[in-house]
Design an enzyme around this catalytic site. Structure first.
Site, PDB file in Angstrom:
ATOM      1  N   LEU A 135       0.830  -1.211   0.000  1.00 37.01           N
ATOM      2  CA  LEU A 135       0.000   0.000   0.000  1.00 37.01           C
ATOM      3  C   LEU A 135       0.864   1.261   0.000  1.00 37.01           C
ATOM      4  CD1 LEU A 135      -3.049  -0.916   2.315  1.00 37.01           C
ATOM      5  CD2 LEU A 135      -2.846  -1.126  -0.165  1.00 37.01           C
ATOM      6  N   GLU A 192       7.483  -0.181  -8.078  1.00 37.06           N
ATOM      7  CA  GLU A 192       7.389   1.259  -8.279  1.00 37.06           C
ATOM      8  C   GLU A 192       7.291   1.420  -9.788  1.00 37.06           C
ATOM      9  OE1 GLU A 192       7.049   3.685  -6.241  1.00 37.06           O
ATOM     10  OE2 GLU A 192       7.329   2.595  -4.370  1.00 37.06           O
ATOM     11  N   THR A 248      12.479  -2.128  -4.645  1.00 34.27           N
ATOM     12  CA  THR A 248      11.259  -2.926  -4.848  1.00 34.27           C
ATOM     13  C   THR A 248      11.343  -3.769  -6.113  1.00 34.27           C
ATOM     14  OG1 THR A 248       9.761  -1.495  -3.614  1.00 34.27           O
ATOM     15  CG2 THR A 248       8.785  -2.765  -5.406  1.00 34.27           C
ATOM     16  N   THR A 301       7.792  -5.199 -18.742  1.00 35.00           N
ATOM     17  CA  THR A 301       7.179  -4.132 -19.540  1.00 35.00           C
ATOM     18  C   THR A 301       7.899  -3.955 -20.877  1.00 35.00           C
ATOM     19  OG1 THR A 301       7.024  -1.703 -19.653  1.00 35.00           O
ATOM     20  CG2 THR A 301       8.564  -2.567 -18.071  1.00 35.00           C
ATOM     21  N   ASP A 302       7.187  -3.425 -21.859  1.00 39.37           N
ATOM     22  CA  ASP A 302       7.836  -3.156 -23.157  1.00 39.37           C
ATOM     23  C   ASP A 302       8.907  -2.074 -23.011  1.00 39.37           C
ATOM     24  OD1 ASP A 302       6.213  -0.886 -22.883  1.00 39.37           O
ATOM     25  OD2 ASP A 302       5.393  -0.969 -24.920  1.00 39.37           O
ATOM     26  N   GLU A 303       8.869  -1.326 -21.894  1.00 40.16           N
ATOM     27  CA  GLU A 303       9.835  -0.242 -21.729  1.00 40.16           C
ATOM     28  C   GLU A 303      11.259  -0.767 -21.563  1.00 40.16           C
ATOM     29  OE1 GLU A 303       8.695   3.127 -19.426  1.00 40.16           O
ATOM     30  OE2 GLU A 303       6.561   2.739 -19.669  1.00 40.16           O
ATOM     31  N   TYR A 351      13.385   3.584 -14.086  1.00 38.19           N
ATOM     32  CA  TYR A 351      12.253   2.644 -13.988  1.00 38.19           C
ATOM     33  C   TYR A 351      12.473   1.458 -14.917  1.00 38.19           C
ATOM     34  CZ  TYR A 351       7.749   0.550 -15.248  1.00 38.19           C
ATOM     35  OH  TYR A 351       6.755  -0.352 -15.544  1.00 38.19           O
ATOM     36  N   ALA A 359      15.117   0.443 -16.365  1.00 33.06           N
ATOM     37  CA  ALA A 359      16.331  -0.320 -16.051  1.00 33.06           C
ATOM     38  C   ALA A 359      16.084  -1.249 -14.855  1.00 33.06           C
ATOM     39  CB  ALA A 359      17.481   0.636 -15.759  1.00 33.06           C
ATOM     40  N   SER A 360      15.318  -0.771 -13.859  1.00 30.71           N
ATOM     41  CA  SER A 360      14.993  -1.637 -12.707  1.00 30.71           C
ATOM     42  C   SER A 360      14.129  -2.811 -13.154  1.00 30.71           C
ATOM     43  CB  SER A 360      14.238  -0.858 -11.629  1.00 30.71           C
ATOM     44  OG  SER A 360      14.966   0.255 -11.229  1.00 30.71           O
ATOM     45  N   LYS A 361      13.173  -2.512 -14.014  1.00 34.28           N
ATOM     46  CA  LYS A 361      12.304  -3.588 -14.511  1.00 34.28           C
ATOM     47  C   LYS A 361      13.113  -4.584 -15.351  1.00 34.28           C
ATOM     48  CE  LYS A 361       8.457  -4.110 -14.220  1.00 34.28           C
ATOM     49  NZ  LYS A 361       7.658  -4.838 -13.182  1.00 34.28           N
ATOM     50  N   ASN A 363      -0.819   0.282 -20.600  1.00 32.34           N
ATOM     51  CA  ASN A 363      -2.188  -0.123 -20.257  1.00 32.34           C
ATOM     52  C   ASN A 363      -3.085   1.094 -20.044  1.00 32.34           C
ATOM     53  OD1 ASN A 363      -2.276  -3.235 -18.441  1.00 32.34           O
ATOM     54  ND2 ASN A 363      -0.760  -2.624 -19.943  1.00 32.34           N
ATOM     55  N   ARG A 380      10.086  15.455 -20.543  1.00 37.76           N
ATOM     56  CA  ARG A 380      10.692  14.543 -19.559  1.00 37.76           C
ATOM     57  C   ARG A 380      12.143  14.278 -19.972  1.00 37.76           C
ATOM     58  NH1 ARG A 380       7.617   8.930 -19.579  1.00 37.76           N
ATOM     59  NH2 ARG A 380       6.506   9.719 -17.772  1.00 37.76           N
TER      60      ARG A 380
HETATM   61  N1  LIG Z   1       0.900   0.503 -16.276  1.00 39.49           N
HETATM   62  C1  LIG Z   1       1.374   0.017 -17.407  1.00 39.49           C
HETATM   63  O1  LIG Z   1       1.057   0.523 -18.476  1.00 39.49           O
HETATM   64  C2  LIG Z   1       2.272  -1.205 -17.396  1.00 39.49           C
HETATM   65  C3  LIG Z   1       2.652  -1.781 -18.613  1.00 39.49           C
HETATM   66  C4  LIG Z   1       3.454  -2.933 -18.602  1.00 39.49           C
HETATM   67  C5  LIG Z   1       3.857  -3.465 -17.397  1.00 39.49           C
HETATM   68  N2  LIG Z   1       3.485  -2.874 -16.221  1.00 39.49           N
HETATM   69  C6  LIG Z   1       3.923  -3.498 -14.970  1.00 39.49           C
HETATM   70  O2  LIG Z   1       2.741  -3.988 -14.335  1.00 39.49           O
HETATM   71  C7  LIG Z   1       2.898  -3.926 -12.916  1.00 39.49           C
HETATM   72  C8  LIG Z   1       1.750  -3.177 -12.294  1.00 39.49           C
HETATM   73  O3  LIG Z   1       1.723  -1.848 -12.812  1.00 39.49           O
HETATM   74  P1  LIG Z   1       0.598  -0.807 -12.350  1.00 39.49           P
HETATM   75  O4  LIG Z   1       0.499   0.216 -13.415  1.00 39.49           O
HETATM   76  O5  LIG Z   1      -0.612  -1.550 -11.915  1.00 39.49           O
HETATM   77  O6  LIG Z   1       1.293  -0.158 -11.060  1.00 39.49           O
HETATM   78  P2  LIG Z   1       0.693   0.661  -9.848  1.00 39.49           P
HETATM   79  O7  LIG Z   1       1.739   1.672  -9.515  1.00 39.49           O
HETATM   80  O8  LIG Z   1      -0.698   1.099 -10.129  1.00 39.49           O
HETATM   81  O9  LIG Z   1       0.604  -0.417  -8.672  1.00 39.49           O
HETATM   82  C9  LIG Z   1       1.726  -0.941  -8.025  1.00 39.49           C
HETATM   83  C10 LIG Z   1       1.249  -1.688  -6.787  1.00 39.49           C
HETATM   84  O10 LIG Z   1       2.390  -2.297  -6.171  1.00 39.49           O
HETATM   85  C11 LIG Z   1       2.357  -2.030  -4.786  1.00 39.49           C
HETATM   86  N3  LIG Z   1       3.745  -2.032  -4.294  1.00 39.49           N
HETATM   87  C12 LIG Z   1       4.725  -1.142  -4.590  1.00 39.49           C
HETATM   88  N4  LIG Z   1       5.860  -1.463  -3.935  1.00 39.49           N
HETATM   89  C13 LIG Z   1       5.586  -2.600  -3.229  1.00 39.49           C
HETATM   90  C14 LIG Z   1       6.350  -3.435  -2.382  1.00 39.49           C
HETATM   91  N5  LIG Z   1       7.631  -3.151  -2.089  1.00 39.49           N
HETATM   92  N6  LIG Z   1       5.763  -4.528  -1.840  1.00 39.49           N
HETATM   93  C15 LIG Z   1       4.455  -4.808  -2.100  1.00 39.49           C
HETATM   94  N7  LIG Z   1       3.677  -4.054  -2.883  1.00 39.49           N
HETATM   95  C16 LIG Z   1       4.240  -2.949  -3.459  1.00 39.49           C
HETATM   96  C17 LIG Z   1       1.695  -0.671  -4.657  1.00 39.49           C
HETATM   97  O11 LIG Z   1       1.163  -0.461  -3.350  1.00 39.49           O
HETATM   98  C18 LIG Z   1       0.618  -0.783  -5.726  1.00 39.49           C
HETATM   99  O12 LIG Z   1      -0.543  -1.377  -5.209  1.00 39.49           O
HETATM  100  C19 LIG Z   1       4.259  -3.297 -12.662  1.00 39.49           C
HETATM  101  O13 LIG Z   1       5.189  -4.308 -12.421  1.00 39.49           O
HETATM  102  C20 LIG Z   1       4.577  -2.584 -13.967  1.00 39.49           C
HETATM  103  O14 LIG Z   1       5.965  -2.459 -14.173  1.00 39.49           O
HETATM  104  C21 LIG Z   1       2.712  -1.757 -16.199  1.00 39.49           C
END
Ligand SMILES: NC(=O)c1ccc[n+]([C@@H]2O[C@H](COP(=O)([O-])OP(=O)(O)OC[C@H]3O[C@@H](n4cnc5c(N)ncnc54)[C@H](O)[C@@H]3O)[C@@H](O)[C@H]2O)c1
Length: 344
Positions: A36, A89, A105, A130-132, A154, A156-158, A184, A277
């Site tokens: 959270l 993150e 994280t 992610t595609d990034e 971001y 690079a971490s992913k 998404n 950015r």
């Molecule tokens: N949003 C996009 O377009 C997209 C596209 C491709 C991949 N992704 C990947 O999908 C995943 C979800 O993305 P999102 O957009 O839903 O993210 P978001 O930021 O909406 O949600 C992240 C969630 O992770 C939780 N969280 C963060 N650090 C944590 C920790 N240390 N321990 C436990 N929970 C933790 C947060 O509380 C939150 O509920 C990510 O891994 C992201 O890299 C996202």
């Protein structure tokens, strides 16, 4: 019952996945482990907690994926069959200001989960990448065998987590699959990201701070299609493989902005081009041929999906209005105040 771990299920995609998977799989029980952070909202799943069909098959656990004292006993007790790692993150702009939390994280947290999964004979670990991680591409589309060249903290971490997950397959023989999805859109996305930020600002007649010339291109994937792709990869993917998940809807940011304003009947004068950015990737594009050849495809028509999404934010003000105060306000001011002042 099949015990499934979802991390980050209080966030945007994880929450939509919990809802999707509990409905699709009546024999799944899902434990949602989430710290959270500012982006996590337990109440996103209050419908699931109240629905008699799903309530008994859903459990929320407050905790950090990078904390082995939480993760290890959870794995020992629950004997998970599958784990889906969404927790991260996720916001590029925040990673530029403060990369440390992303490494902790996204990389270290993934390591703690992988270790626990390895010790507990997990049947499949799905790493949501992610595609990034591929970086920017001017023409054509990335396939899964292309080099990854992430260009901001971001991505690079992913990328670190993506390859670390793979290493647990190649080194220890653990069943790991990695997915790389494109941008998404859909309900419950935190309003720092482009679509909910611009929709909610437009609804409040606030300026829409558009980076640079607005011609950066992203491929847009409805969150429900991402969920179906993840479910498909868990069922049909091959261990050790990477799968791109894309929507086939490449649009410039300026086009998305125009669609939002048109749908809400708001004037173009709300658009405020601001300083770009740092290191802004120009274009992301993935080929989804590999997953399509196994039988998956995205279903949502983009023009329908984006209008539904815009309407969702219009009709669910009680969800985002409280978010856009407190921590969010400070973040927004620090990101955009100077840029907007310079632009005006
Ligand atoms: N949003 C996009 O377009 C997209 C596209 C491709 C991949 N992704 C990947 O999908 C995943 C979800 O993305 P999102 O957009 O839903 O993210 P978001 O930021 O909406 O949600 C992240 C969630 O992770 C939780 N969280 C963060 N650090 C944590 C920790 N240390 N321990 C436990 N929970 C933790 C947060 O509380 C939150 O509920 C990510 O891994 C992201 O890299 C996202």
């Amino acid at each position: 019952m099949i015990n499934v771990l979802v991390t980050g299920g209080a966030g945007f995609i994880g929450g939509n996945f919990v809802r999707y998977a509990l409905k699709k799989h009546p024999d799944w029980r899902i434990v949602n482990l989430d710290k959270l952070t500012y982006a996590g909202r337990k109440e996103n799943l209050s419908d699931i907690e109240q629905d008699p069909d799903t309530a008994s098959r859903y459990q929320f656990v407050l905790g950090d994926i990078a904390d082995a004292s939480v993760v290890d006993p959870l794995f020992d007790e629950e004997k998970f069959t599958y784990a889906f790692n969404f927790a991260a993150e996720t916001h590029v702009d925040r990673s530029i200001g403060d990369p440390g939390g992303f490494i902790q994280t996204d990389v270290y947290g993934t390591y703690v989960l992988l270790e626990a999964g390895k010790r507990n004979d997990l049947k499949r670990f799905v790493q949501i990448s992610t595609d990034e991680v591929y970086g920017s591409i001017d023409e054509g589309s990335f396939t899964e065998t292309d080099l990854i060249t992430p260009r901001n903290p971001y991505s690079a971490s992913k990328a670190g987590a993506d390859r670390l997950a793979y290493s647990y397959f190649s080194t220890y023989g653990m069943d790991v699959v990695v997915t790389r999805a494109s941008n998404n859109y859909g309900p419950y996305q935190y309003p720092e990201k482009l679509v909910p930020l611009f929709v909610t600002n437009a609804l409040e007649d606030l300026p829409l701070p558009l980076y640079g010339d607005g011609k950066n291109i992203r491929d847009w994937l409805h969150v429900d299609d991402h969920c179906s792709g993840l479910d498909f990869v868990c069922a049909k993917g091959k261990a050790g493989e990477v799968y791109n998940i894309g929507g086939g809807n490449e649009r410039m940011n300026i086009e998305i902005t125009g669609l939002i304003l048109k749908t809400l009947n708001k004037p173009d004068t709300l658009i405020k081009p601001v300083e770009d950015r740092l290191g802004h990737d120009r274009r992301y594009s993935v080929s989804t041929e590999k997953l399509q050849s196994l039988g998956w495809k995205s279903e949502k028509d983009f023009e329908t999906g984006i209008v539904e999404t815009i309407k969702w934010y219009e009709n669910n003000r009680e969800w985002w209005e409280p978010i856009k105060s407190g921590e969010y306000k400070e973040y927004y001011e620090s990101m955009y105040r100077d840029r907007l002042d310079k632009a005006s």
